[in-house]
Design a protein around this motif. Sequence first.
Motif, PDB file in Angstrom:
ATOM      1  N   PRO A  66      32.313-122.666 -33.155  1.00 29.26           N
ATOM      2  CA  PRO A  66      31.133-121.838 -32.870  1.00 29.26           C
ATOM      3  C   PRO A  66      30.783-121.023 -34.119  1.00 29.26           C
ATOM      4  N   ILE A  67      29.660-120.341 -34.081  1.00 31.04           N
ATOM      5  CA  ILE A  67      29.332-119.425 -35.178  1.00 31.04           C
ATOM      6  C   ILE A  67      30.113-118.137 -34.959  1.00 31.04           C
ATOM      7  N   GLU A 107      25.186-123.703 -27.103  1.00 32.52           N
ATOM      8  CA  GLU A 107      24.276-123.870 -28.231  1.00 32.52           C
ATOM      9  C   GLU A 107      24.057-122.511 -28.903  1.00 32.52           C
ATOM     10  N   VAL A 108      23.933-121.475 -28.081  1.00 32.67           N
ATOM     11  CA  VAL A 108      23.774-120.128 -28.631  1.00 32.67           C
ATOM     12  C   VAL A 108      25.057-119.693 -29.349  1.00 32.67           C
ATOM     13  N   VAL A 109      26.202-120.065 -28.784  1.00 32.67           N
ATOM     14  CA  VAL A 109      27.478-119.765 -29.450  1.00 32.67           C
ATOM     15  C   VAL A 109      27.560-120.555 -30.762  1.00 32.67           C
ATOM     16  N   GLY A 110      26.861-121.676 -30.817  1.00 26.18           N
ATOM     17  CA  GLY A 110      26.891-122.500 -32.025  1.00 26.18           C
ATOM     18  C   GLY A 110      27.822-123.686 -31.904  1.00 26.18           C
ATOM     19  N   LYS A 120      28.966-123.589 -40.344  1.00 30.20           N
ATOM     20  CA  LYS A 120      29.756-123.115 -39.207  1.00 30.20           C
ATOM     21  C   LYS A 120      31.241-123.287 -39.489  1.00 30.20           C
ATOM     22  N   ILE A 126      20.467-118.902 -33.791  1.00 26.40           N
ATOM     23  CA  ILE A 126      20.112-118.162 -32.591  1.00 26.40           C
ATOM     24  C   ILE A 126      19.404-116.847 -32.868  1.00 26.40           C
TER      25      ILE A 126
END
Lengths: 393, 349
Positions: free
Chosen positions: B321-322, A124-127, B240, B249
């Motif tokens: 991912p971001i 989730e932190v990685v996205g 994203k 985050i």
Amino acid sequence: MTSGEKRVEIEKELSFGPVHPALIEPYRIRLFVNDEIVEDCELNINMAYRGIEKLFDGLPVERALLIAERVCGICSHVHAWNAVRVIEGGLKIAVPPRADYIRVITHEMQRIASHLILFGHAFEVVGHETFAMRSFLLRESFMDLISYVGGNRVMPSVPIIGGIRPRADLTESLKRVILERVDEFEEKYKGYVARIIEDPLVMSRLTGIGFLTKEDAIKFHATGPTGRASGWDYDVRTKMDEYKPFDFNVITDESCDTKARIVVRALEVFESLKIIRQAVKNLPEGPVVNRSWKAEEMDFTTALLEAYKGELMHSYALDSQGRIRNYKIRTPTPTNLAAMEHACVGDHVTEAILTIASCDPCLTCCTRAEVVDSGKSSVLSDLEIVRKYGWRK
Amino acid sequence: MEDMPLFVLGLFASSIVAAAIAILYSLVLPGVERKVQARIQQRIGPPILTPGFWSVLKFGYKKRVEPNAQMPGLYRSLVYFGIGIVVLLFLFTTPYWWAVLGWGSILGIAGLLKLEEVLYVLMGSQSQSFLSTGMPVPDIAKGSKHIGIKREFVEQHSAERALKMMAIGSLPLYVALLVPFAMARSTMISSVVAMQNPGYALSSDWLSAPIPSSPVLFTLPGILAAIVYFVGYVMLLNEKPFSILKAKIDLIEGGVLEYASKLRAYYYIMRNVLMFALSSIFVTLFIGIPFDPFVPVMMLLNLALSLLLPLMLAALVAFSPILTFRQIYPAAIGLSAVGVLALIISLGV
């Protein structure tokens, strides 16, 4: 500043929390940055006091152990188990082997559930929401199994002094269910891990950030998978009698980065599966609890256990009536905190939070002492408590 | 000249119809996007109309919350500017506007897109939510290893990231935009459409359905540029993997963090119309089917094909991912290089 020290230029401070949508616990991160690069980090905890250590004082030991399980929702079993190990060690209470096996099974099931929570949170932190959600989906198998064994998903309450609760004893059909579920889970989990490792975008986010060398891990006493991902093969389970019957490997990685911390946990899940299979297949016959003990005066006794995030310490004494005195708990996070602060230096801001998350912090469990004095509630540091009330009388 | 009043009337009528349809249609797109993501993640997902339509309506009825921005009036007005910019951006690509002062050209599109990007810098520099530096936590009193350091709001950091994205992140989209114009040897949208769809003219019959004979998308430079355009589209929408300026985050929502109640509804409209406008521009420039409100078949085709990019975006968002600037810089440079290659090939076609 001494001449040998590296001069750090700080452009600005960015602070996050304690109320922040991405920080799932009440803590505050202060990042001292140059543009996007983190030059220094400060993690402020102490945002939520529960006073749980104080709650133990004066309680009969059997009742107090129910509170121990509530220190943490993710690590509930490990706290309950370590709390009973203190008195079992201090009063030399024998535990039947069958009970030890079932404690180990529950412990490893919860370890898998805990590691999968970390994957969920880290991704989730990685996205990457898909990986995060699949992780929670996989975790459900073990949450179900924990509830089959203990009767509850989060607080299974398996250990009691001298063994386990009789309701947590494994029947033949439950043993079959566990083995089937473990096989099903392993197949799905292998696919999940392979997809993560083969995803170049995810790997580019994890690799080469959050460096923590072995020397630093030992210096900060970063235990658990965090230290093992820095090549420090420290695992309390290897020294425990309860784990002697089982064949398993201590997973270490020399890469020392965020990816290593994820990979070590991913591989530890396979070792836990191995231990669960061995324990279920070789489960000894016999009683599951030894009730021939009596609470009596006990000197301060300490027990260490390998929790899912690192080394866990429980320590207390009993008075002549079998009531608890000076309960002290050290969860893995307080020692891992310094490692987290150190590891995220040099990362980008977004990476720094991932680095902290990859060390699997459990921050609400860190600070517990609260003093209620003459009607006013105040929070004192350990040193202040000692100065005011003396050292563990 | 005697046709002028008729043209102005047509311009107004087409603009009102097109803007209304665009806004209504764009309110459905987030729902489609979320549904696809949910299915990929083995979830049911929200009803199609909830994320776009009903949430906008809901925020419209929420109690007004004053932003804590440095200049609240300016901060509030930015979202109205944003809606104006994205609606104009879309209108410039509709056929009636092609003849107005050269706005229906690459200059009109690129200029408005740049303005839209600047908005995020301004929003970020204005917003001062209480979620970071403004949080009443006594850590200042407790001291720190670093004394007297400037403390920055997360939104201000988002503004800095928006500036970086403006400088490099949006480059691929602009390079990709050039390709159809280079192939048509013109800066005007009308020429690009005429090259691909000679049967289409402004005076097309109500029920006509001119099908493009040689879409740019089906050429080598076209397909390369389309890929680059799609990634640029994701970058411009701050989605994203390129959502670094509103990474949950750390920066939470970035500069738009303090838009609440009606302002949040307007922000959603702005973002949704931008998503649709960029998709519609893609269909117009790369397939040769413009959004003509007076030729229903063309309009419906444009609307249907405009779903392509949001659907692809949904799949990309679910699997990405971001990325941080460590990855965004090389990605943007690499994609721009592909775009330049497509441009060079297109000049030789």
